[in-house]
Design an enzyme around this catalytic site. Structure first.
Site, short mmCIF file in Angstrom:
data_model
loop_
_atom_site.label_atom_id
_atom_site.label_comp_id
_atom_site.label_asym_id
_atom_site.label_seq_id
_atom_site.Cartn_x
_atom_site.Cartn_y
_atom_site.Cartn_z
N LYS A 13 0.83 -1.21 0.00
CA LYS A 13 0.00 0.00 0.00
C LYS A 13 0.87 1.27 0.00
CE LYS A 13 -1.95 -1.19 3.91
NZ LYS A 13 -1.27 -2.48 4.16
N ARG A 87 -9.64 0.37 8.86
CA ARG A 87 -9.05 -0.95 9.12
C ARG A 87 -10.03 -1.87 9.80
NH1 ARG A 87 -3.34 0.29 8.87
NH2 ARG A 87 -2.02 -1.50 9.30
N ARG A 126 11.44 -5.57 4.95
CA ARG A 126 11.20 -4.13 4.72
C ARG A 126 12.19 -3.28 5.52
NH1 ARG A 126 5.30 -1.70 5.33
NH2 ARG A 126 5.40 -2.68 7.39
N ARG A 159 11.68 -1.10 10.78
CA ARG A 159 10.63 -0.61 11.70
C ARG A 159 10.56 -1.54 12.90
NH1 ARG A 159 5.12 0.46 8.36
NH2 ARG A 159 4.27 -0.72 10.09
N ARG A 170 0.12 -8.43 14.04
CA ARG A 170 -0.48 -7.55 13.04
C ARG A 170 -1.28 -8.34 12.01
NH1 ARG A 170 4.69 -5.02 11.08
NH2 ARG A 170 3.41 -4.09 9.45
P1 ADP Z 1 2.25 -1.84 3.17
O1 ADP Z 1 2.24 -0.33 3.15
O2 ADP Z 1 1.03 -2.42 2.53
O3 ADP Z 1 2.50 -2.42 4.53
P2 ADP Z 1 4.82 -1.59 1.73
O4 ADP Z 1 4.51 -0.76 0.53
O5 ADP Z 1 5.55 -0.95 2.84
O6 ADP Z 1 3.46 -2.31 2.27
O7 ADP Z 1 5.61 -2.90 1.23
C1 ADP Z 1 6.09 -3.89 2.15
C2 ADP Z 1 7.47 -4.36 1.69
O8 ADP Z 1 7.34 -5.08 0.46
C3 ADP Z 1 8.47 -3.24 1.43
O9 ADP Z 1 9.74 -3.67 1.82
C4 ADP Z 1 8.39 -3.04 -0.09
O10 ADP Z 1 9.62 -2.55 -0.62
C5 ADP Z 1 8.09 -4.44 -0.57
N1 ADP Z 1 7.24 -4.45 -1.77
C6 ADP Z 1 6.22 -3.60 -2.06
N2 ADP Z 1 5.67 -3.90 -3.26
C7 ADP Z 1 6.35 -5.01 -3.72
C8 ADP Z 1 6.24 -5.81 -4.90
N3 ADP Z 1 5.32 -5.56 -5.84
N4 ADP Z 1 7.10 -6.86 -5.01
C9 ADP Z 1 8.02 -7.12 -4.06
N5 ADP Z 1 8.16 -6.41 -2.94
C10 ADP Z 1 7.34 -5.36 -2.75
P1 ADP Z 2 1.23 -1.85 7.69
O1 ADP Z 2 2.55 -1.84 7.07
O2 ADP Z 2 0.97 -3.00 8.59
O3 ADP Z 2 0.13 -1.64 6.73
P2 ADP Z 2 0.80 0.75 9.01
O4 ADP Z 2 1.95 1.66 8.91
O5 ADP Z 2 -0.39 1.04 8.17
O6 ADP Z 2 1.33 -0.71 8.79
O7 ADP Z 2 0.31 0.68 10.53
C1 ADP Z 2 1.21 0.48 11.59
C2 ADP Z 2 0.46 0.43 12.91
O8 ADP Z 2 -0.25 1.67 13.13
C3 ADP Z 2 -0.62 -0.65 13.03
O9 ADP Z 2 -0.08 -1.90 13.42
C4 ADP Z 2 -1.52 -0.05 14.11
O10 ADP Z 2 -0.94 -0.19 15.41
C5 ADP Z 2 -1.49 1.43 13.77
N1 ADP Z 2 -2.58 1.81 12.83
C6 ADP Z 2 -2.42 2.27 11.56
N2 ADP Z 2 -3.61 2.51 10.99
C7 ADP Z 2 -4.55 2.19 11.92
C8 ADP Z 2 -5.98 2.19 11.92
N3 ADP Z 2 -6.69 2.59 10.84
N4 ADP Z 2 -6.61 1.80 13.05
C9 ADP Z 2 -5.92 1.41 14.14
N5 ADP Z 2 -4.59 1.35 14.20
C10 ADP Z 2 -3.89 1.74 13.10
#
Ligand code: ADP
Ligand code: ADP
Ligand code: ZN
Length: 214
Positions: A13, A87, A126, A159, A170
């Site tokens: 995302k 969420r 990541r 992270r 998570r």
């Molecule tokens: P989210 O925001 O949904 O948690 P991220 O965009 O941070 O996900 O992506 C999670 C990890 O996967 C990061 O290390 C990112 O570089 C990697 N990643 C994202 N998209 C891809 C993809 N299409 N193929 C392989 N790795 C990916």
């Molecule tokens: P991910 O890579 O898992 O998509 P995010 O950066 O979106 O991670 O979220 C990290 C953390 O922030 C979550 O594990 C939660 O603790 C908190 N968080 C983020 N968005 C929300 C939400 N919409 N509601 C509740 N907690 C949230």
């Protein structure tokens, strides 16, 4: 065009939001980023949220919904992507009320589909820039210089919630709270599922196509 981008942790995302910002001029509202910034700045919100992020649990709805309400209120007519919010179903219902009050609407809800077995590897690998938030991956997208951000030269780190035990919590929170949103948005529409497996550019092309479809 305003979007909701949701999917399991690690689905991509943040990566796709960054591409939408760069290529389509949208603005991202990431509740995770907002919480991390508040924790870094040691604000009241940060103090409330920290324990939940550290544990991999959802921050209580009352806190999260208030934060989104405030952020959307400052958005004006700028196109936005909601990344990581809603969420759960109560957050989705609250969002509908907030959008109505602000005379805003979401044009499309995109679910980014990635199989569970791939998520652990994406999350444990990541790395993020401590300074600008740019996202890397030790295998699929390492920084050019080890542990140094390509964009700003800042330190690239893991992270704290990307450790395996927290990741499990998570993923459980996703299963119980967030996955039910698929049925919610399927019924509410306009909703589209996008395959999140492939290169980031391939996934971006799929999202762009989904945005063109009605
Ligand atoms: P989210 O925001 O949904 O948690 P991220 O965009 O941070 O996900 O992506 C999670 C990890 O996967 C990061 O290390 C990112 O570089 C990697 N990643 C994202 N998209 C891809 C993809 N299409 N193929 C392989 N790795 C990916
Ligand atoms: P991910 O890579 O898992 O998509 P995010 O950066 O979106 O991670 O979220 C990290 C953390 O922030 C979550 O594990 C939660 O603790 C908190 N968080 C983020 N968005 C929300 C939400 N919409 N509601 C509740 N907690 C949230
Ligand atoms: Zn950086």
């Amino acid at each position: 065009m305003n979007l909701i981008l949701f999917g399991p942790p690690g689905a991509g995302k943040g990566t796709q939001s960054a591409l939408l910002i760069e290529r389509m001029g949208m603005k991202q509202i990431s509740t995770g980023d907002l919480f991390r910034a508040a924790i870094k700045n040691q604000t009241k919100l940060g103090k409330e949220a920290k324990g939940y992020l550290d544990a991999g649990k959802l921050v209580p709805d009352s806190v999260t919904i208030g934060l989104v309400e405030e952020t959307l209120g400052e958005m004006g007519d700028q196109a936005f992507i909601l990344d990581g919010f809603p969420r759960n179903v109560p957050q989705a219902e609250a969002l509908t009320t907030i959008l109505n009050q602000l005379h805003l609407k979401v044009d499309k809800t995109i679910f980014l589909e990635v199989p569970m077995k791939m998520l652990l590897g994406r999350l444990t690998g990541r790395r993020v820039c401590k300074n600008c938030g740019a996202t890397y991956h030790i295998e699929s997208k390492p920084p050019k210089k080890d542990s140094i951000c390509d964009v700003c030269g800042g330190p690239v780190v893991q992270r704290p919630d990307d450790k395996e035990d927290v990741i499990r919590t998570r993923l459980e929170a996703y299963e119980t709270s967030t996955r039910p949103l698929k049925d919610y948005y399927k019924a509410k529409g306009p909703y589209v599922e996008v395959d999140g497996v492939g290169t980031s550019d391939e996934v971006f092309t799929r999202i762009s196509q989904a945005l063109k479809s009605r």
